[in-house]
Design an enzyme around this catalytic site. Structure first.
Site, PDB file in Angstrom:
ATOM      1  N   TYR A  16       2.939  -2.307  -6.421  1.00 58.49           N
ATOM      2  CA  TYR A  16       2.638  -3.002  -5.171  1.00 58.49           C
ATOM      3  C   TYR A  16       1.222  -2.699  -4.692  1.00 58.49           C
ATOM      4  O   TYR A  16       0.742  -1.574  -4.820  1.00 58.49           O
ATOM      5  CB  TYR A  16       3.627  -2.594  -4.071  1.00 58.49           C
ATOM      6  CG  TYR A  16       5.063  -2.870  -4.418  1.00 58.49           C
ATOM      7  CD1 TYR A  16       5.601  -4.140  -4.240  1.00 58.49           C
ATOM      8  CD2 TYR A  16       5.884  -1.882  -4.943  1.00 58.49           C
ATOM      9  CE1 TYR A  16       6.919  -4.415  -4.565  1.00 58.49           C
ATOM     10  CE2 TYR A  16       7.209  -2.144  -5.274  1.00 58.49           C
ATOM     11  CZ  TYR A  16       7.721  -3.405  -5.082  1.00 58.49           C
ATOM     12  OH  TYR A  16       9.011  -3.674  -5.405  1.00 58.49           O
ATOM     13  N   ASP A  17       0.590  -3.706  -4.106  1.00 58.25           N
ATOM     14  CA  ASP A  17      -0.733  -3.534  -3.504  1.00 58.25           C
ATOM     15  C   ASP A  17      -0.673  -3.416  -1.986  1.00 58.25           C
ATOM     16  O   ASP A  17      -1.625  -2.951  -1.364  1.00 58.25           O
ATOM     17  CB  ASP A  17      -1.635  -4.714  -3.867  1.00 58.25           C
ATOM     18  CG  ASP A  17      -1.989  -4.723  -5.336  1.00 58.25           C
ATOM     19  OD1 ASP A  17      -2.141  -3.634  -5.921  1.00 58.25           O
ATOM     20  OD2 ASP A  17      -2.098  -5.826  -5.909  1.00 58.25           O
ATOM     21  N   HIS A  18       0.437  -3.846  -1.397  1.00 53.45           N
ATOM     22  CA  HIS A  18       0.580  -3.883   0.058  1.00 53.45           C
ATOM     23  C   HIS A  18       1.864  -3.159   0.451  1.00 53.45           C
ATOM     24  O   HIS A  18       2.917  -3.374  -0.157  1.00 53.45           O
ATOM     25  CB  HIS A  18       0.617  -5.325   0.557  1.00 53.45           C
ATOM     26  CG  HIS A  18      -0.505  -6.149   0.025  1.00 53.45           C
ATOM     27  ND1 HIS A  18      -1.779  -6.094   0.527  1.00 53.45           N
ATOM     28  CD2 HIS A  18      -0.555  -7.027  -1.008  1.00 53.45           C
ATOM     29  CE1 HIS A  18      -2.560  -6.913  -0.147  1.00 53.45           C
ATOM     30  NE2 HIS A  18      -1.835  -7.489  -1.093  1.00 53.45           N
ATOM     31  N   LYS A  49      -4.682   0.758  -1.607  1.00 51.27           N
ATOM     32  CA  LYS A  49      -3.544  -0.042  -1.166  1.00 51.27           C
ATOM     33  C   LYS A  49      -3.693  -0.433   0.301  1.00 51.27           C
ATOM     34  O   LYS A  49      -4.253   0.309   1.112  1.00 51.27           O
ATOM     35  CB  LYS A  49      -2.236   0.723  -1.373  1.00 51.27           C
ATOM     36  CG  LYS A  49      -2.029   1.188  -2.807  1.00 51.27           C
ATOM     37  CD  LYS A  49      -2.081   0.025  -3.779  1.00 51.27           C
ATOM     38  CE  LYS A  49      -1.997   0.471  -5.212  1.00 51.27           C
ATOM     39  NZ  LYS A  49      -2.034  -0.625  -6.156  1.00 51.27           N
ATOM     40  N   SER A  50      -3.182  -1.604   0.638  1.00 51.76           N
ATOM     41  CA  SER A  50      -3.167  -2.073   2.031  1.00 51.76           C
ATOM     42  C   SER A  50      -1.924  -1.517   2.717  1.00 51.76           C
ATOM     43  O   SER A  50      -0.837  -1.534   2.139  1.00 51.76           O
ATOM     44  CB  SER A  50      -3.114  -3.596   2.091  1.00 51.76           C
ATOM     45  OG  SER A  50      -4.248  -4.148   1.482  1.00 51.76           O
TER      46      SER A  50
END
Length: 120
Positions: A16-18, A49-50
């Site tokens: 995951y990036d967010h 990561k956001s």
């Protein structure tokens, strides 16, 4: 402790990036950070990561959330803070554009968020 979860967090960071993080009871409890939470957030940030922070505390504004996190030792931007007053006011504005005036049974933060969306 954070160190015990680094493999798990690395696995999540690969997928995951967010990340959408609930606040009360997950990041902090009362006025204190939950053990390992701040380290985990800083670690995710170091991986690019956001992070977005949600709370069901209607009286808290994005700025208020930013201040709360600052006291806990982590910097967040107001655009990362999604208190329920903000999300509710945006939802009302977008879903029910005919609503221009409401009677609020709630905290001032909710009233402020509604007013920012043009709802009295």
């Amino acid at each position: 402790k954070f160190e015990e979860f680094t493999t798990y967090i690395d696995d999540l960071a690969e997928k995951y990036d967010h990340f959408l993080c609930d606040c009360d009871g997950v990041i902090y409890s009362g006025g204190k950070a939950i053990e390992g939470s701040i380290e985990a957030l800083k670690y995710l940030r170091s991986k690019g990561k956001s992070l977005y922070f949600i709370t069901n505390t209607s009286g808290r504004s994005p700025k208020g959330m930013q201040e709360k996190f600052r006291k806990l030792g982590i910097e967040i931007e107001t655009k990362e803070a999604l208190p329920c007053g903000l999300t509710t006011s945006i939802y009302l504005k977008n879903t029910y554009p005919e609503i221009k005036k409401v009677y609020v049974i709630g905290e001032q933060g909710l009233i402020d968020q509604l007013e920012e969306q043009g709802i009295q």
